[in-house]
Design a protein around this motif. Structure first.
Motif, PDB file in Angstrom:
ATOM      1  N   GLY A  31      -8.719   6.234   8.895  1.00  0.00           N
ATOM      2  CA  GLY A  31      -8.528   4.812   8.654  1.00  0.00           C
ATOM      3  C   GLY A  31      -7.581   4.570   7.494  1.00  0.00           C
ATOM      4  N   ALA A  32      -7.183   3.307   7.334  1.00  0.00           N
ATOM      5  CA  ALA A  32      -6.314   2.938   6.212  1.00  0.00           C
ATOM      6  C   ALA A  32      -6.974   3.357   4.906  1.00  0.00           C
ATOM      7  CB  ALA A  32      -6.062   1.442   6.228  1.00  0.00           C
ATOM      8  N   THR A  33      -6.205   4.005   4.035  1.00  0.00           N
ATOM      9  CA  THR A  33      -6.747   4.605   2.822  1.00  0.00           C
ATOM     10  C   THR A  33      -5.966   4.134   1.608  1.00  0.00           C
ATOM     11  OG1 THR A  33      -7.401   6.564   4.081  1.00  0.00           O
ATOM     12  CG2 THR A  33      -7.316   6.794   1.708  1.00  0.00           C
ATOM     13  N   SER A  34      -6.686   3.794   0.540  1.00  0.00           N
ATOM     14  CA  SER A  34      -6.069   3.373  -0.708  1.00  0.00           C
ATOM     15  C   SER A  34      -6.729   4.096  -1.872  1.00  0.00           C
ATOM     16  CB  SER A  34      -6.212   1.858  -0.884  1.00  0.00           C
ATOM     17  OG  SER A  34      -5.730   1.461  -2.136  1.00  0.00           O
ATOM     18  N   PHE A  35      -5.925   4.771  -2.693  1.00  0.00           N
ATOM     19  CA  PHE A  35      -6.417   5.452  -3.883  1.00  0.00           C
ATOM     20  C   PHE A  35      -5.755   4.842  -5.107  1.00  0.00           C
ATOM     21  CE2 PHE A  35      -6.590   9.079  -0.778  1.00  0.00           C
ATOM     22  CZ  PHE A  35      -7.966   9.152  -0.701  1.00  0.00           C
ATOM     23  N   LEU A  56      -1.462   4.963   4.045  1.00  0.00           N
ATOM     24  CA  LEU A  56      -1.924   5.491   2.765  1.00  0.00           C
ATOM     25  C   LEU A  56      -1.264   4.695   1.659  1.00  0.00           C
ATOM     26  CD1 LEU A  56      -3.282   7.600   0.894  1.00  0.00           C
ATOM     27  CD2 LEU A  56      -1.218   9.003   1.214  1.00  0.00           C
ATOM     28  N   GLU A  57      -2.060   4.241   0.708  1.00  0.00           N
ATOM     29  CA  GLU A  57      -1.553   3.555  -0.473  1.00  0.00           C
ATOM     30  C   GLU A  57      -2.034   4.305  -1.704  1.00  0.00           C
ATOM     31  OE1 GLU A  57      -1.829  -0.809  -2.638  1.00  0.00           O
ATOM     32  OE2 GLU A  57      -2.571  -0.558  -0.603  1.00  0.00           O
ATOM     33  N   ILE A  58      -1.094   4.650  -2.592  1.00  0.00           N
ATOM     34  CA  ILE A  58      -1.430   5.317  -3.850  1.00  0.00           C
ATOM     35  C   ILE A  58      -0.986   4.417  -4.985  1.00  0.00           C
ATOM     36  CG2 ILE A  58      -1.045   7.313  -5.319  1.00  0.00           C
ATOM     37  CD1 ILE A  58      -0.425   8.901  -2.749  1.00  0.00           C
ATOM     38  N   LEU A  75      -0.366  16.234   5.713  1.00  0.00           N
ATOM     39  CA  LEU A  75       0.246  15.640   6.900  1.00  0.00           C
ATOM     40  C   LEU A  75       0.085  14.126   6.831  1.00  0.00           C
ATOM     41  CD1 LEU A  75       1.528  16.052   9.701  1.00  0.00           C
ATOM     42  CD2 LEU A  75      -0.781  16.318  10.610  1.00  0.00           C
ATOM     43  N   PHE A  76       1.211  13.413   6.939  1.00  0.00           N
ATOM     44  CA  PHE A  76       1.221  11.955   6.857  1.00  0.00           C
ATOM     45  C   PHE A  76       1.673  11.406   8.201  1.00  0.00           C
ATOM     46  CE2 PHE A  76       2.121  13.753   2.708  1.00  0.00           C
ATOM     47  CZ  PHE A  76       1.170  13.138   1.910  1.00  0.00           C
ATOM     48  N   ASN A  77       0.775  10.714   8.902  1.00  0.00           N
ATOM     49  CA  ASN A  77       1.063  10.219  10.247  1.00  0.00           C
ATOM     50  C   ASN A  77       1.308   8.713  10.308  1.00  0.00           C
ATOM     51  OD1 ASN A  77       0.910  12.689  11.649  1.00  0.00           O
ATOM     52  ND2 ASN A  77      -1.309  12.646  11.427  1.00  0.00           N
ATOM     53  N   ASP A  78       1.411   8.073   9.155  1.00  0.00           N
ATOM     54  CA  ASP A  78       1.661   6.632   9.128  1.00  0.00           C
ATOM     55  C   ASP A  78       2.382   6.303   7.823  1.00  0.00           C
ATOM     56  OD1 ASP A  78       1.589   3.872   9.717  1.00  0.00           O
ATOM     57  OD2 ASP A  78      -0.413   4.039  10.591  1.00  0.00           O
ATOM     58  N   ASP A  79       2.571   5.029   7.571  1.00  0.00           N
ATOM     59  CA  ASP A  79       3.324   4.587   6.398  1.00  0.00           C
ATOM     60  C   ASP A  79       2.598   4.922   5.102  1.00  0.00           C
ATOM     61  OD1 ASP A  79       5.170   3.560   8.142  1.00  0.00           O
ATOM     62  OD2 ASP A  79       4.474   1.494   7.958  1.00  0.00           O
ATOM     63  N   ILE A  80       3.413   5.125   4.040  1.00  0.00           N
ATOM     64  CA  ILE A  80       2.911   5.435   2.707  1.00  0.00           C
ATOM     65  C   ILE A  80       3.482   4.402   1.745  1.00  0.00           C
ATOM     66  CG2 ILE A  80       2.815   7.155   0.871  1.00  0.00           C
ATOM     67  CD1 ILE A  80       3.597   9.233   3.083  1.00  0.00           C
ATOM     68  N   THR A  81       2.618   3.826   0.916  1.00  0.00           N
ATOM     69  CA  THR A  81       3.058   2.923  -0.146  1.00  0.00           C
ATOM     70  C   THR A  81       2.634   3.524  -1.469  1.00  0.00           C
ATOM     71  OG1 THR A  81       2.799   0.994   1.283  1.00  0.00           O
ATOM     72  CG2 THR A  81       2.905   0.584  -1.086  1.00  0.00           C
TER      73      THR A  81
END
Length: 109
Positions: A31-35, A56-58, A75-81
């Motif tokens: 699922g959408a993840t934010s750290f 993924l949001e960092i 492994l990154f399968n979607d957008d990263i912010t």
């Protein structure tokens, strides 16, 4: 301190995981993840491949660095912010030959 270790599986959206220290070592995040990292200690997440199957949001709010992919192929399968509001650095794919980013994908800073 928050830690995710090898073989941890998350099927739900993770919203606003905030801690002074974050250790993400071998989890699968479906699922959408934010750290958000807030501390002064540097955190390198060595060993165990992390798999991010959604966004993924960092957020780096600390002074110590936050590192993913130290001696493992995340492994990154979607957008990263990625965002930083302090002096701490963010490393993706540290000590990796290749950081797998699957098309179409965006990395936002």
């Amino acid at each position: 301190m928050i830690g995710y270790n090898s073989n941890d599986l998350f099927n739900e959206n993770i919203i606003a995981v905030t801690a002074s220290n974050l250790y993400i070592r071998g989890g699968t995040f479906n699922g959408a993840t934010s750290f958000t990292k807030t501390g002064s200690a540097s955190n390198h997440n060595n060993g165990g491949q992390n798999i991010f199957n959604s966004t993924l949001e960092i957020n780096q709010q600390g002074t110590g660095y936050f590192m993913l992919g130290y001696n493992s192929n995340d492994l990154f399968n979607d957008d990263i912010t990625v965002s930083s509001t302090n002096t701490g650095l963010i490393y993706l794919g540290y000590h990796q030959v290749l950081v797998p980013l699957h098309y179409p994908q965006e990395i936002r800073f």
